[in-house]
Design a protein around this motif. Structure first.
Motif, PDB file in Angstrom:
ATOM      1  N   UNK A  73       0.849  -1.201   0.000  1.00 29.79           N
ATOM      2  CA  UNK A  73       0.000   0.000   0.000  1.00 29.79           C
ATOM      3  C   UNK A  73       0.881   1.246   0.000  1.00 29.79           C
ATOM      4  N   UNK A  74       0.280   2.361  -0.403  1.00 36.59           N
ATOM      5  CA  UNK A  74       1.034   3.613  -0.519  1.00 36.59           C
ATOM      6  C   UNK A  74       1.025   4.397   0.800  1.00 36.59           C
ATOM      7  N   UNK A  75       1.293   3.714   1.885  1.00 35.09           N
ATOM      8  CA  UNK A  75       1.270   4.327   3.222  1.00 35.09           C
ATOM      9  C   UNK A  75       2.342   3.667   4.067  1.00 35.09           C
ATOM     10  N   UNK A  76       3.278   4.489   4.543  1.00 34.86           N
ATOM     11  CA  UNK A  76       4.330   3.992   5.408  1.00 34.86           C
ATOM     12  C   UNK A  76       4.339   4.746   6.723  1.00 34.86           C
ATOM     13  N   UNK A  77       5.519   4.743   7.404  1.00 32.77           N
ATOM     14  CA  UNK A  77       5.568   5.349   8.729  1.00 32.77           C
ATOM     15  C   UNK A  77       5.616   6.868   8.718  1.00 32.77           C
ATOM     16  N   UNK A  78       5.589   7.496   7.545  1.00 28.37           N
ATOM     17  CA  UNK A  78       5.404   8.950   7.506  1.00 28.37           C
ATOM     18  C   UNK A  78       3.929   9.327   7.522  1.00 28.37           C
ATOM     19  N   UNK A 130       1.474   6.730   9.058  1.00 29.18           N
ATOM     20  CA  UNK A 130       0.805   5.829   9.999  1.00 29.18           C
ATOM     21  C   UNK A 130       1.787   5.440  11.096  1.00 29.18           C
ATOM     22  N   UNK A 131       1.361   5.574  12.333  1.00 34.08           N
ATOM     23  CA  UNK A 131       2.202   5.249  13.479  1.00 34.08           C
ATOM     24  C   UNK A 131       2.805   3.855  13.352  1.00 34.08           C
ATOM     25  N   UNK A 132       4.104   3.769  13.623  1.00 34.35           N
ATOM     26  CA  UNK A 132       4.836   2.514  13.453  1.00 34.35           C
ATOM     27  C   UNK A 132       5.202   1.865  14.781  1.00 34.35           C
ATOM     28  N   UNK A 133       4.569   2.312  15.897  1.00 35.06           N
ATOM     29  CA  UNK A 133       5.011   1.833  17.203  1.00 35.06           C
ATOM     30  C   UNK A 133       4.066   0.827  17.840  1.00 35.06           C
ATOM     31  N   UNK A 134       3.258   0.143  17.049  1.00 30.02           N
ATOM     32  CA  UNK A 134       2.281  -0.773  17.631  1.00 30.02           C
ATOM     33  C   UNK A 134       2.959  -1.931  18.343  1.00 30.02           C
ATOM     34  N   UNK A 135       2.272  -2.478  19.347  1.00 33.55           N
ATOM     35  CA  UNK A 135       2.746  -3.652  20.059  1.00 33.55           C
ATOM     36  C   UNK A 135       2.270  -4.884  19.303  1.00 33.55           C
ATOM     37  N   UNK A 136       3.160  -5.432  18.475  1.00 29.28           N
ATOM     38  CA  UNK A 136       2.769  -6.511  17.568  1.00 29.28           C
ATOM     39  C   UNK A 136       2.290  -7.754  18.323  1.00 29.28           C
ATOM     40  N   UNK A 137       2.745  -7.910  19.566  1.00 31.91           N
ATOM     41  CA  UNK A 137       2.303  -9.071  20.337  1.00 31.91           C
ATOM     42  C   UNK A 137       0.824  -8.976  20.707  1.00 31.91           C
ATOM     43  N   UNK A 138       0.309  -7.739  20.791  1.00 34.56           N
ATOM     44  CA  UNK A 138      -1.106  -7.528  21.113  1.00 34.56           C
ATOM     45  C   UNK A 138      -1.944  -7.385  19.854  1.00 34.56           C
ATOM     46  N   UNK A 186      -1.200  -6.258  13.094  1.00 36.66           N
ATOM     47  CA  UNK A 186       0.043  -5.547  12.805  1.00 36.66           C
ATOM     48  C   UNK A 186      -0.018  -4.075  13.144  1.00 36.66           C
ATOM     49  N   UNK A 187       0.502  -3.252  12.239  1.00 38.35           N
ATOM     50  CA  UNK A 187       0.638  -1.810  12.490  1.00 38.35           C
ATOM     51  C   UNK A 187      -0.651  -1.059  12.174  1.00 38.35           C
ATOM     52  N   UNK A 188      -1.771  -1.555  12.640  1.00 36.32           N
ATOM     53  CA  UNK A 188      -3.061  -0.931  12.374  1.00 36.32           C
ATOM     54  C   UNK A 188      -4.112  -1.990  12.109  1.00 36.32           C
ATOM     55  N   UNK A 216       6.418  -1.482   7.649  1.00 31.28           N
ATOM     56  CA  UNK A 216       6.333  -0.250   6.864  1.00 31.28           C
ATOM     57  C   UNK A 216       7.723   0.340   6.692  1.00 31.28           C
ATOM     58  N   UNK A 217       7.939   0.924   5.520  1.00 30.48           N
ATOM     59  CA  UNK A 217       9.093   1.773   5.291  1.00 30.48           C
ATOM     60  C   UNK A 217       8.561   3.198   5.203  1.00 30.48           C
ATOM     61  N   UNK A 218       9.359   4.120   4.704  1.00 29.14           N
ATOM     62  CA  UNK A 218       8.952   5.522   4.790  1.00 29.14           C
ATOM     63  C   UNK A 218       7.608   5.806   4.127  1.00 29.14           C
ATOM     64  N   UNK A 219       7.386   5.324   2.924  1.00 26.27           N
ATOM     65  CA  UNK A 219       6.155   5.642   2.188  1.00 26.27           C
ATOM     66  C   UNK A 219       5.350   4.415   1.781  1.00 26.27           C
ATOM     67  N   UNK A 220       5.779   3.226   2.184  1.00 27.41           N
ATOM     68  CA  UNK A 220       5.126   1.997   1.757  1.00 27.41           C
ATOM     69  C   UNK A 220       4.845   1.080   2.933  1.00 27.41           C
ATOM     70  N   UNK A 221       3.784   0.267   2.791  1.00 28.67           N
ATOM     71  CA  UNK A 221       3.453  -0.717   3.806  1.00 28.67           C
ATOM     72  C   UNK A 221       3.200  -2.068   3.176  1.00 28.67           C
ATOM     73  N   UNK A 222       3.650  -3.127   3.854  1.00 25.14           N
ATOM     74  CA  UNK A 222       3.506  -4.494   3.342  1.00 25.14           C
ATOM     75  C   UNK A 222       2.347  -5.174   4.061  1.00 25.14           C
ATOM     76  N   UNK A 223       1.422  -5.743   3.276  1.00 26.19           N
ATOM     77  CA  UNK A 223       0.216  -6.372   3.816  1.00 26.19           C
ATOM     78  C   UNK A 223       0.185  -7.838   3.407  1.00 26.19           C
ATOM     79  N   UNK A 224      -0.139  -8.710   4.370  1.00 27.48           N
ATOM     80  CA  UNK A 224      -0.292 -10.135   4.086  1.00 27.48           C
ATOM     81  C   UNK A 224      -1.588 -10.637   4.714  1.00 27.48           C
TER      82      UNK A 224
END
Length: 375
Positions: free
Chosen positions: A279-284, A286-294, A298-300, A313-321
């Motif tokens: 997706x065209x959304x990274x950590x610039x 969307x917040x990248x500090x989520x607690x992945x264990x909870x 993932x990050x949202x 997520x990288x700066x402008x991109x996010x990986x979804x599975x």
């Protein structure tokens, strides 16, 4: 927030605020405070907008907490009064705040050290005005604040009370340790402990003949899930509750349906051989500090898509599975609009200079938050 087609008019990534949910969250907090008999002094650090501040104060335009001087200036210029600058000051900030004190009927400083007191006493105000001070009290969080159970803190309160140029307006407690709890019951328990410590300290002030007009305490978890003992303090100062987020959902402060902010993104790439899409959304955006264990997603949380996970997520991109099974690429053609609830609303909102305001899925307005720290 429903109706993805209505958000197709937005460039992505964009920050969207559901105005109806904001009003609902604000009204519920106002009613909760009324039931407990405490005042509500909303913290503005999450939204940083005049519009949300008016909604959260019930259009009274008074009684706010800010975290930066830029916010203080912005809300004063917007007609708000009775503001606490909730950060222990440096000398340069004291000098700027002197002008703010002289420009508004009530502007309060937060201090936790005798050096802060000396800074204020050495900075004279015009027109016979006094500095108004809240003592930042640490009741267990361990960030800023003078410890509630040491003799030096009582002595600091006495020095403030005795000062000829500084008025002691009350005690301020940020219950940040409520965010570390794993359930509503744990939040209530920590709130009971924090409140009892606050009241024990203010009882000592009373015994010393030191008036404490205001006992203010807050965090969104504790004020959303208040212990009954909190009715004995004077006011709440939560902030995140106006938007809420996934962090609050996992703590138990709100439901998913209460989350009033989201980020709009689009699918821009399919990679079946790697098992993900982009997706065209990274950590610039969307917040990248989520607690992945909870947060199993993932990050949202992609609204309406509980089987999708934002892996990284990288700066402008996010990986979804896919969380379970294989990703159905035909279901998400390139250009598909995604709506994402963030882990942390404060961090995510701070990445956007414009909020797109939606009502029943339709964009009806734009809000521009204040940005920066001093200017």
């Amino acid at each position: 927030m429903e109706g993805m087609a209505e958000f197709s008019c937005l460039q992505s990534p964009s920050f969207v605020v559901d105005i109806n949910k904001v009003k609902q969250n604000a009204q519920q907090m106002l009613e909760r405070c009324q039931e407990l008999g405490v005042n509500l002094r909303p913290h503005t650090k999450t939204h940083k907008t005049l519009q949300a501040a008016e909604i959260s104060t019930g259009k009274r335009k008074q009684g706010l907490v800010v975290s930066t001087i830029a916010e203080a200036k912005y809300f004063i210029n917007g007609g708000f009064t009775d503001i606490i600058f909730a950060q222990p000051p440096s000398l340069t900030k004291v000098q700027v705040c002197a002008a703010l004190v002289e420009s508004v009927s009530e502007f309060h400083m937060l201090i936790d050290n005798v050096q802060h007191l000396y800074m204020l006493e050495d900075t004279k105000l015009l027109n016979g005005k006094h500095w108004s001070v809240f003592l930042d009290l640490d009741c267990g969080y361990g960030r800023t604040g003078a410890k509630w159970d040491v003799v030096g803190t009582l002595e600091l309160a006495r020095l403030i009370h005795q000062s000829e140029s500084v008025d002691f307006s009350g005690v301020y407690v940020h219950e940040g340790n409520s965010y570390c709890q794993g359930s509503a019951n744990e939040v209530t328990n920590i709130s009971e402990l924090t409140t009892s410590r606050l009241l024990e300290f203010t009882d000592k002030l009373e015994c010393e003949g030191i008036p404490c007009p205001v006992k203010t305490m807050g965090s969104t978890p504790s004020c959303s899930l208040p212990a009954q003992i909190m009715s004995k303090i004077t006011e709440f100062h939560p902030g995140n509750y106006v938007f809420y987020d996934l962090m609050q959902y996992y703590i138990g402060s709100c439901t998913l349906d209460d989350i009033a902010c989201s980020v709009i993104a689009r699918v821009i790439g399919h990679y079946p051989e790697r098992g993900h899409m982009i997706m065209d959304c990274g950590w610039t955006a969307l917040d990248n500090q989520s607690e992945m264990s909870k947060c199993v997603t993932g990050h949202g949380y992609i609204v309406g898509e509980p089987n999708l996970r934002i892996d990284s997520m990288t700066q402008e991109l996010g990986k979804i599975s896919a969380i379970a099974g294989k990703l159905d690429y035909e279901k998400y053609p390139i250009g598909t609009v995604l709506q994402i609830y963030p882990w942390h609303a404060c961090a995510t909102a701070s990445l956007h200079n414009v909020y797109h305001i939606a009502s029943d899925g339709v964009i009806i307005d734009k809000w521009k938050p204040v940005r920066g720290w001093v200017e």
